[in-house]
Design a protein around this motif. Structure first.
Motif, PDB file in Angstrom:
ATOM      1  N   LEU A  17      54.113 -17.429 -72.598  1.00  0.00           N
ATOM      2  CA  LEU A  17      53.998 -18.553 -73.540  1.00  0.00           C
ATOM      3  C   LEU A  17      52.541 -18.854 -73.845  1.00  0.00           C
ATOM      4  O   LEU A  17      52.151 -19.088 -74.991  1.00  0.00           O
ATOM      5  CB  LEU A  17      54.670 -19.796 -72.951  1.00  0.00           C
ATOM      6  N   GLN A  18      51.715 -18.825 -72.809  1.00  0.00           N
ATOM      7  CA  GLN A  18      50.298 -19.167 -72.971  1.00  0.00           C
ATOM      8  C   GLN A  18      49.566 -18.144 -73.838  1.00  0.00           C
ATOM      9  O   GLN A  18      48.787 -18.503 -74.717  1.00  0.00           O
ATOM     10  CB  GLN A  18      49.643 -19.260 -71.589  1.00  0.00           C
ATOM     11  N   VAL A  19      49.844 -16.885 -73.614  1.00  0.00           N
ATOM     12  CA  VAL A  19      49.064 -15.828 -74.284  1.00  0.00           C
ATOM     13  C   VAL A  19      49.675 -15.433 -75.631  1.00  0.00           C
ATOM     14  O   VAL A  19      48.957 -15.112 -76.573  1.00  0.00           O
ATOM     15  CB  VAL A  19      48.925 -14.598 -73.358  1.00  0.00           C
ATOM     16  N   MET A  20      51.012 -15.488 -75.736  1.00  0.00           N
ATOM     17  CA  MET A  20      51.671 -15.019 -76.961  1.00  0.00           C
ATOM     18  C   MET A  20      52.290 -16.150 -77.781  1.00  0.00           C
ATOM     19  O   MET A  20      52.715 -15.931 -78.922  1.00  0.00           O
ATOM     20  CB  MET A  20      52.783 -14.016 -76.600  1.00  0.00           C
ATOM     21  N   GLY A  21      52.346 -17.346 -77.220  1.00  0.00           N
ATOM     22  CA  GLY A  21      53.094 -18.430 -77.860  1.00  0.00           C
ATOM     23  C   GLY A  21      52.286 -19.225 -78.868  1.00  0.00           C
ATOM     24  O   GLY A  21      51.054 -19.248 -78.839  1.00  0.00           O
ATOM     25  N   ASP A  22      52.992 -19.865 -79.773  1.00  0.00           N
ATOM     26  CA  ASP A  22      52.406 -20.811 -80.718  1.00  0.00           C
ATOM     27  C   ASP A  22      53.529 -21.745 -81.171  1.00  0.00           C
ATOM     28  O   ASP A  22      54.507 -21.929 -80.443  1.00  0.00           O
ATOM     29  CB  ASP A  22      51.715 -20.083 -81.883  1.00  0.00           C
ATOM     30  N   ASP A  23      53.452 -22.298 -82.365  1.00  0.00           N
ATOM     31  CA  ASP A  23      54.462 -23.270 -82.794  1.00  0.00           C
ATOM     32  C   ASP A  23      55.868 -22.666 -82.859  1.00  0.00           C
ATOM     33  O   ASP A  23      56.855 -23.383 -82.756  1.00  0.00           O
ATOM     34  CB  ASP A  23      54.077 -23.860 -84.162  1.00  0.00           C
ATOM     35  N   ARG A  24      55.956 -21.335 -82.994  1.00  0.00           N
ATOM     36  CA  ARG A  24      57.284 -20.710 -83.044  1.00  0.00           C
ATOM     37  C   ARG A  24      58.022 -20.845 -81.716  1.00  0.00           C
ATOM     38  O   ARG A  24      59.247 -20.749 -81.674  1.00  0.00           O
ATOM     39  CB  ARG A  24      57.157 -19.229 -83.432  1.00  0.00           C
ATOM     40  N   ALA A  25      57.277 -21.038 -80.630  1.00  0.00           N
ATOM     41  CA  ALA A  25      57.905 -21.177 -79.312  1.00  0.00           C
ATOM     42  C   ALA A  25      58.374 -22.603 -79.039  1.00  0.00           C
ATOM     43  O   ALA A  25      59.005 -22.863 -78.021  1.00  0.00           O
ATOM     44  CB  ALA A  25      56.927 -20.731 -78.225  1.00  0.00           C
ATOM     45  N   VAL A  26      58.052 -23.527 -79.944  1.00  0.00           N
ATOM     46  CA  VAL A  26      58.442 -24.933 -79.749  1.00  0.00           C
ATOM     47  C   VAL A  26      59.808 -25.163 -80.393  1.00  0.00           C
ATOM     48  O   VAL A  26      59.952 -25.151 -81.614  1.00  0.00           O
ATOM     49  CB  VAL A  26      57.388 -25.891 -80.344  1.00  0.00           C
ATOM     50  N   VAL A  27      60.807 -25.358 -79.535  1.00  0.00           N
ATOM     51  CA  VAL A  27      62.181 -25.543 -80.008  1.00  0.00           C
ATOM     52  C   VAL A  27      62.404 -26.984 -80.456  1.00  0.00           C
ATOM     53  O   VAL A  27      63.053 -27.247 -81.468  1.00  0.00           O
ATOM     54  CB  VAL A  27      63.176 -25.177 -78.881  1.00  0.00           C
ATOM     55  N   GLU A  28      61.856 -27.914 -79.692  1.00  0.00           N
ATOM     56  CA  GLU A  28      62.001 -29.332 -80.025  1.00  0.00           C
ATOM     57  C   GLU A  28      60.870 -30.123 -79.381  1.00  0.00           C
ATOM     58  O   GLU A  28      60.290 -29.679 -78.380  1.00  0.00           O
ATOM     59  CB  GLU A  28      63.372 -29.864 -79.543  1.00  0.00           C
ATOM     60  N   THR A  29      60.563 -31.249 -79.984  1.00  0.00           N
ATOM     61  CA  THR A  29      59.559 -32.160 -79.436  1.00  0.00           C
ATOM     62  C   THR A  29      60.172 -33.554 -79.413  1.00  0.00           C
ATOM     63  O   THR A  29      60.644 -34.045 -80.444  1.00  0.00           O
ATOM     64  CB  THR A  29      58.297 -32.165 -80.323  1.00  0.00           C
ATOM     65  N   TYR A  30      60.172 -34.163 -78.237  1.00  0.00           N
ATOM     66  CA  TYR A  30      60.711 -35.526 -78.097  1.00  0.00           C
ATOM     67  C   TYR A  30      59.555 -36.509 -77.933  1.00  0.00           C
ATOM     68  O   TYR A  30      58.655 -36.287 -77.120  1.00  0.00           O
ATOM     69  CB  TYR A  30      61.600 -35.623 -76.853  1.00  0.00           C
ATOM     70  N   VAL A  31      59.595 -37.567 -78.698  1.00  0.00           N
ATOM     71  CA  VAL A  31      58.638 -38.659 -78.533  1.00  0.00           C
ATOM     72  C   VAL A  31      59.432 -39.901 -78.141  1.00  0.00           C
ATOM     73  O   VAL A  31      60.316 -40.334 -78.894  1.00  0.00           O
ATOM     74  CB  VAL A  31      57.845 -38.904 -79.830  1.00  0.00           C
ATOM     75  N   ALA A  32      59.158 -40.400 -76.946  1.00  0.00           N
ATOM     76  CA  ALA A  32      59.922 -41.536 -76.399  1.00  0.00           C
ATOM     77  C   ALA A  32      61.427 -41.294 -76.551  1.00  0.00           C
ATOM     78  O   ALA A  32      62.179 -42.164 -76.985  1.00  0.00           O
ATOM     79  CB  ALA A  32      59.498 -42.853 -77.057  1.00  0.00           C
ATOM     80  N   GLY A  33      61.824 -40.074 -76.217  1.00  0.00           N
ATOM     81  CA  GLY A  33      63.249 -39.727 -76.207  1.00  0.00           C
ATOM     82  C   GLY A  33      63.844 -39.362 -77.550  1.00  0.00           C
ATOM     83  O   GLY A  33      65.008 -38.991 -77.630  1.00  0.00           O
TER      84      GLY A  33
END
Ligand SMILES: [Zn+2]
Length: 431
Positions: free
Chosen positions: A404-420
């Motif tokens: 994830l660190q070396v090859m990842g970017d926004d495509r690796a982000v499935v979801e983002t929760y802010v205060a649930g």
């Protein structure tokens, strides 16, 4: 209403660089969320709640949302600007673009775009520079408030060595900052950050005004830049001949302390590092920016050895990638060039709890623990074809994180929760 977020849950409670007992990992994990906060975390079987709405993210990883402690809101459209080095980059590209944030409508439009980019990249909190215009900070705070994000921001103070369209004066910069503090600081999850751009663009009178704001608002964050490149340092010391070194300028105006964030901090003397440690002043590493502008190689190991707390940030738009994953990849390479190897656990700690510590907010964000805000990112280490191929050979969490660190970017982000709340824009909205 309660929500149960299922996945492979990773949480840090200490720095892996300092102790073996740094994190917890639940392969069949779950996080129970109520009213925006984490109520419980653990094995699914232990905390499953029939009352809760269940969201199943297995087999993806769930961890605390990323925190970006140094980023420039009015530089959304400055990324990838072709320039020789820092001072040319500012004059030729950055200042003309920042001048447009005088217009409240433009600022409001770009504030939405800016926060969408953070969310798309799994970043749930940022500490952001505005432009010199009060309208820029107003727009950003309003947009963050509507998303429920914990955001720190400030209007930049700059009263010399730039075009008139991005300059203020010492007294108006104080007055505008003060008005913004009264309106926004402590409102919901918002915090004001006193924001002198850097010593080159502030007269001594203006740095004195920034120091007055700091004295009047004890514990308020302060953000600026320090020792990014050699030409900048030379010009800075010419402008402040009485200072013994770059850090000393900020010191003389009362701008150091445990909530002071110094972007870059690359070319420091031993005295400066020791003084940062003594005052608790933070150093914020901006790896993609430092490589892009050819500024130099931050020495995280030396800073930590000197006792300085460090953070890691994108520095958009000197930085080239909104992704904290991509940022960690470049931080890893800079450490390699310094002869140091960064463990993936230490890297992910740095971008989450480590940055929360740098911001003095670790009691609220940065880890998946009861009582913390449910600011979370869901990551897929098999997000691209190349990552899937590589992932077939993975047999440990550490390797999975390193992919994830070396090859990842926004495509690796499935979801983002802010205060649930799941906030990742849809493909149609996000582009
Ligand atoms: Zn910066």
């Amino acid at each position: 209403m309660k929500t149960l977020i299922r996945g492979r849950v990773l949480s840090f409670h200490a720095d892996p660089a300092e102790t073996d007992d740094s994190h917890r990992f639940w392969d069949n994990g779950a996080i129970l969320v109520q009213d925006g906060r984490i109520v419980a975390v653990g094995d699914y079987g232990d905390i499953a709640d029939p009352q809760a709405q269940e969201i199943d993210h297995r087999p993806h990883l769930v961890m605390a949302g990323f925190i970006d402690p140094h980023i420039h809101f009015p530089q959304v459209q400055v990324v990838a600007a072709w320039a020789a080095e820092l001072l040319d980059w500012l004059n030729d590209h950055t200042f003309p673009i920042e001048a447009q944030y005088r217009d409240p409508d433009h600022a409001a439009h770009m504030a939405g775009a800016f926060l969408d980019q953070l969310i798309l990249n799994g970043t749930t909190t940022a500490c952001a520079f505005g432009s010199v215009h009060k309208a820029s900070a107003e727009a950003l705070f309003a947009a963050a408030e509507s998303r429920g994000m914990a955001l720190l921001a400030g209007k930049v103070m700059m009263d010399r060595n730039a075009p008139d369209a991005v300059l203020d004066d010492a007294q108006p910069s104080y007055d505008d900052s003060r008005a913004l503090i009264e309106r926004w600081h402590g409102r919901g999850r918002l915090e004001y950050a006193i924001t002198p751009r850097f010593a080159i663009t502030s007269t001594p009178e203006q740095l004195r005004a920034a120091g007055t704001l700091a004295t009047e608002n004890p514990g308020m964050a302060i953000q600026t830049h320090l020792s990014e490149n050699h030409a900048e340092i030379e010009l800075t010391l010419q402008l402040y001949p009485e200072a013994r070194d770059y850090l000393d300028i900020y010191d003389r105006f009362g701008l150091l302390g445990p909530r002071s964030l110094m972007g870059h901090a690359i070319h420091l003397s031993a005295r400066e590092a020791a003084r940062m440690a003594e005052t608790g002043t933070r150093a914020i590493h901006c790896p993609t920016s430092n490589l892009f502008l050819g500024s130099g190689l931050f020495d995280d190991h030396a800073m930590r050895a000197a006792g300085v707390v460090t953070g890691v940030a994108t520095d958009i738009g000197g930085g080239t990638d909104w992704s904290m994953l991509a940022t960690l990849a470049e931080a890893y390479k800079i450490a390699q060039l310094r002869g140091r190897r960064m463990h993936p656990l230490a890297a992910f700690h740095w971008a989450t709890r480590g940055n929360a510590v740098a911001l003095g907010m670790e009691d609220r964000i940065g880890s998946v623990q009861p009582g913390r805000f449910a600011d979370l990112v869901v990551l897929d280490p098999r997000a691209t074809q190349a990552m899937r191929l590589r992932h077939d050979k993975v047999d440990s969490l550490m390797q999975e994180l390193f992919i994830l660190q070396v090859m990842g970017d926004d495509r690796a982000v499935v979801e983002t929760y802010v205060a649930g709340r799941a906030l990742k824009p849809t493909a149609a909205a996000g582009g």
